[in-house]
Design a protein around this motif. Sequence first.
Motif, short mmCIF file in Angstrom:
data_model
loop_
_atom_site.label_atom_id
_atom_site.label_comp_id
_atom_site.label_asym_id
_atom_site.label_seq_id
_atom_site.Cartn_x
_atom_site.Cartn_y
_atom_site.Cartn_z
N TYR A 198 69.95 -8.72 -17.69
CA TYR A 198 71.40 -8.85 -17.52
C TYR A 198 72.06 -9.84 -18.48
O TYR A 198 73.12 -9.54 -19.05
CB TYR A 198 71.71 -9.27 -16.08
CG TYR A 198 71.30 -8.24 -15.05
CD1 TYR A 198 72.07 -7.11 -14.83
CD2 TYR A 198 70.14 -8.41 -14.30
CE1 TYR A 198 71.68 -6.16 -13.90
CE2 TYR A 198 69.74 -7.46 -13.37
CZ TYR A 198 70.53 -6.34 -13.17
OH TYR A 198 70.14 -5.40 -12.24
N ASN A 202 74.29 -8.81 -22.36
CA ASN A 202 75.71 -9.11 -22.25
C ASN A 202 76.13 -10.23 -23.21
O ASN A 202 77.27 -10.25 -23.68
CB ASN A 202 76.06 -9.49 -20.81
CG ASN A 202 76.16 -8.26 -19.92
OD1 ASN A 202 76.99 -7.39 -20.14
ND2 ASN A 202 75.30 -8.19 -18.92
N LYS A 205 76.46 -8.43 -26.43
CA LYS A 205 77.69 -7.63 -26.38
C LYS A 205 78.92 -8.51 -26.57
O LYS A 205 79.86 -8.14 -27.29
CB LYS A 205 77.78 -6.91 -25.03
CG LYS A 205 79.00 -6.01 -24.88
CD LYS A 205 78.99 -5.31 -23.54
CE LYS A 205 80.22 -4.43 -23.40
NZ LYS A 205 80.23 -3.73 -22.08
#
Length: 216
Positions: A198, A202, A205
């Motif tokens: 997780y 991210n 990103k």
Amino acid sequence: MSENKILVVLNKHVQNNFWLYIVSLLCICTGIVLGMYSVRYMGSFEKTDLLSYIKNFNTAINSGNISYKSIFLETLKSNIPILLAMWFLGLTMIGIPIILIIDIIKGFTIGFTISFMVNGMGTKGILFSLLGVLPQNIIYIPCFILASVIAMDFSMAILKDKTNRQWTSNIWIRVTSYSLSFLLVSVVMFIGFFTETYLSPNMVKLIAASIGSIII
């Protein structure tokens, strides 16, 4: 009080197995160095294939098509079998050399991944490594070192006390305690699993959205 007891136990364990920790750490560092140097001798075809894979991963992240379930399952497949292998090898009298080889292979994987990204993507590869590789390995590496030392220590205890009747009579108690130690290491590693599943994607990103695609 319980936290103090845990710290005392950990401190005693480290003191009693100091050289095993040093050897395990050296094996992982050796693997990292070998992984870094191996990138230099890769063919252009292999490099192109791996860069294509990273580009596809980057595209999936940028488009928001992140399969957290797939990433989580891959992290389990990559790490749990290694822990199980170390646990089993610790139950044998000849497992220590293989455990050290596993440490080298684990280090090789990390070194190769980081070196390949930096070699193939330059400065952006450094950023990708810091965000996508380093966070979970900050947890994984100490856990694998601890697991290695626990397994080697148990294997050495079997080798030293194989003719001791007391050892034989308490074998199941000691194996249970040994297995619980590995279970605790596995629990800590789940922090790394969730980080890799997780947090790391991210973070990549988020940075990619700020500066553009990670891939050149």
